[in-house]
Design an enzyme around this catalytic site. Structure first.
Site, PDB file in Angstrom:
ATOM      1  N   LYS A  39       0.939  -1.310   0.020  1.00 28.89           N
ATOM      2  CA  LYS A  39      -0.086  -0.139  -0.085  1.00 28.89           C
ATOM      3  C   LYS A  39       0.960   1.357   0.179  1.00 28.89           C
ATOM      4  O   LYS A  39       0.692   2.098  -0.803  1.00 28.89           O
ATOM      5  CB  LYS A  39      -1.118   0.098   1.171  1.00 28.89           C
ATOM      6  N   ASP A  65      -6.384  -0.495   0.841  1.00 29.14           N
ATOM      7  CA  ASP A  65      -6.594  -0.632   2.273  1.00 29.14           C
ATOM      8  C   ASP A  65      -7.916  -1.203   2.535  1.00 29.14           C
ATOM      9  O   ASP A  65      -8.694  -1.651   1.395  1.00 29.14           O
ATOM     10  CB  ASP A  65      -6.249   0.425   3.206  1.00 29.14           C
TER      11      ASP A  65
END
Length: 262
Positions: A150, A169
């Protein structure tokens, strides 16, 4: 307009939130800033990075700032420092960074600095801007300490011109599950590398141009601070879906308890 044709929900969001923009940050600043953001909140991140600049950056200017005194007119100033360079961080230690409140992230900063110097420094990062494969850029970035997929995609999208990078996420997964493919998570309890890629692909398949930018607009609309300017029916849909997901989790938990009790 192209995004709006591909997604009716985004069309509503674009009308309500027209000012969202993607920054093209300095890659080094973006990289270290996102390392500091790990398991953190915005006020603490801001304080952390302010201390980081003051300790290792270069003084730039004092900016006059009117105090919050109900219009009394008192004026103070805000001192601005540049973001540290690799050279100015050359002698920084983990102990110093921990003393500034970076906690466990201090180790990540030092290890990333060292590997970045070995890899070619700023030139290495700027060269990633020339790459046309966001997944390859992600693979390069996750070699650095404190950078998972991420964060790598955040750095790629916000500083390395990787418009196809989709930072994923749980909030982004919720958008994908709610609006594009309710089966994307399957029976998994967390976002595996396979699910991570599939969620990103859902955005890339829907938005031909700049899917990372479109993703960011959709992500911003999920933030509590924007609820007040979104259409009421959209807020209602978001709340209903969240309640539905909570019920599903509760039902699954109860079913699991009954199964164990037998």
């Amino acid at each position: 307009e192209e995004w709006s044709r591909a997604d009716a929900r985004l069309a509503k969001i674009a009308t309500a939130i027209p000012g969202v923009r993607i920054l093209r940050q300095d890659p080094l600043e973006c990289m270290f800033s996102f390392i500091c953001s790990s398991n953190n909140n915005i006020p603490r991140i801001a304080k952390m990075l302010s201390s980081f600049r003051e300790r290792y950056g270069t003084f730039m200017m004092d900016i006059p700032a009117r105090g919050d005194d109900n219009g009394g007119g008192s004026v103070s100033s805000v001192t601005v420092f540049s973001f540290p360079t690799l050279a100015s961080l050359a002698h920084a230690t983990e102990e110093e960074l921990r003393g500034m409140g970076l906690g466990y992230r201090a180790k990540f900063i030092i290890e990333t600095r060292n590997l970045l110097v070995e890899s070619g420094g700023n030139d290495f990062l700027l060269n990633l801007r020339t790459q046309r494969d966001a997944e390859a850029v992600q693979e390069e970035l996750i070699k650095f300490s404190g950078i998972g997929r991420k964060v790598a995609d955040c750095v790629a999208l916000f500083s390395l011109d990787q418009d196809d990078a989709i930072p994923v996420d749980v909030h982004v997964q919720h958008i994908a599950s709610r609006d594009y493919d309710p089966t994307v998570l399957g029976e998994a309890k967390s976002i595996t590398p396979t699910i991570y890629k599939r969620v990103g692909d859902l955005f890339r398949e829907r938005f031909d141009s700049y899917p990372g930018w479109a993703h960011s607009l959709l992500f911003v609309a999920e933030l509590p601070s924007f609820r007040g300017i979104l259409p009421a029916d959209m807020v209602r849909e978001m709340d209903e879906w969240k309640e539905h997901e909570q019920r599903k989790k509760l039902e699954k938990k109860e079913a699991s308890k009954k199964a164990k009790a037998k």
